[in-house]
Design an enzyme around this catalytic site. Structure first.
Site, mmCIF file in Angstrom:
data_model
loop_
_atom_site.group_PDB
_atom_site.id
_atom_site.type_symbol
_atom_site.label_atom_id
_atom_site.label_comp_id
_atom_site.label_asym_id
_atom_site.label_seq_id
_atom_site.Cartn_x
_atom_site.Cartn_y
_atom_site.Cartn_z
ATOM 1 N N CYS A 67 -25.558 44.193 33.143
ATOM 2 C CA CYS A 67 -25.616 45.531 33.740
ATOM 3 C C CYS A 67 -27.002 45.797 34.324
ATOM 4 C CB CYS A 67 -25.271 46.555 32.656
ATOM 5 S SG CYS A 67 -25.629 48.262 33.076
ATOM 6 N N CYS A 70 -28.842 48.917 33.111
ATOM 7 C CA CYS A 70 -29.281 48.739 31.721
ATOM 8 C C CYS A 70 -30.615 48.006 31.678
ATOM 9 C CB CYS A 70 -28.243 47.950 30.921
ATOM 10 S SG CYS A 70 -26.614 48.729 30.845
#
Length: 157
Positions: A67, A70
């Site tokens: 991600c 993230c």
């Protein structure tokens, strides 16, 4: 022409592989000294309340190594924790992928996803509200987390 397409595909694959390796490194490296940061699960079910830290605000960071947002948020959270080691703990929850039990258990629909507990272990806020609460609690230091989670305006990606 076929050769140039093949070379382009190999180059794109190399870039993707390098990005995945870098992302795994960023999310799994040791946090800054003094920061109270722990990974508490890799996809398995977890009761967040059991991992709150008495006397500290505890942020649960649901993430995955694949991600990109993230990977941007993780260093900002670690910096905030390093600046406030007596007041803030970060607990990281690696969902691994959408099929894992922890994602279903906590109803995770998007990443990154944050949950904030107070010093007494009570859930305060979750989702996008966490950034505003961190700014209220930690002032300008919390703004770094907010900036890391900002989404680019449409058409700017």
């Amino acid at each position: 022409m076929v050769r140039s397409v093949r070379n382009l595909m190999l180059a794109a694959g190399g870039v993707l592989l390098a990005g995945a390796v870098l992302g795994a490194y960023v999310l799994n490296r040791s946090p800054k000294a003094g920061a109270d940061v722990e990974i508490i699960t890799h996809g398995d079910r977890v009761e967040l309340e059991r991992h709150t830290v008495p006397g500290k605000y505890t942020v649960f960071d649901f993430y995955a190594v694949w991600c990109p947002p993230c990977r941007a948020l993780s260093p900002a959270l670690e910096r905030l924790a390093a600046r406030n080691p007596e007041r803030l703990a970060i607990r990281k929850v690696d969902i691994v992928d959408w099929t894992m039990p922890v994602a279903e258990q906590h109803g995770i629909q998007e990443l990154p996803f944050l949950v904030l507990f107070d010093k007494d272990g009570r859930r305060l806020v979750s989702g996008e509200q966490v950034c505003a609460e961190l700014t209220a609690l930690f002032g300008d230091a919390g703004l770094d987390v907010s900036r890391a989670t900002e989404k680019a305006p449409a058409g700017q990606m």
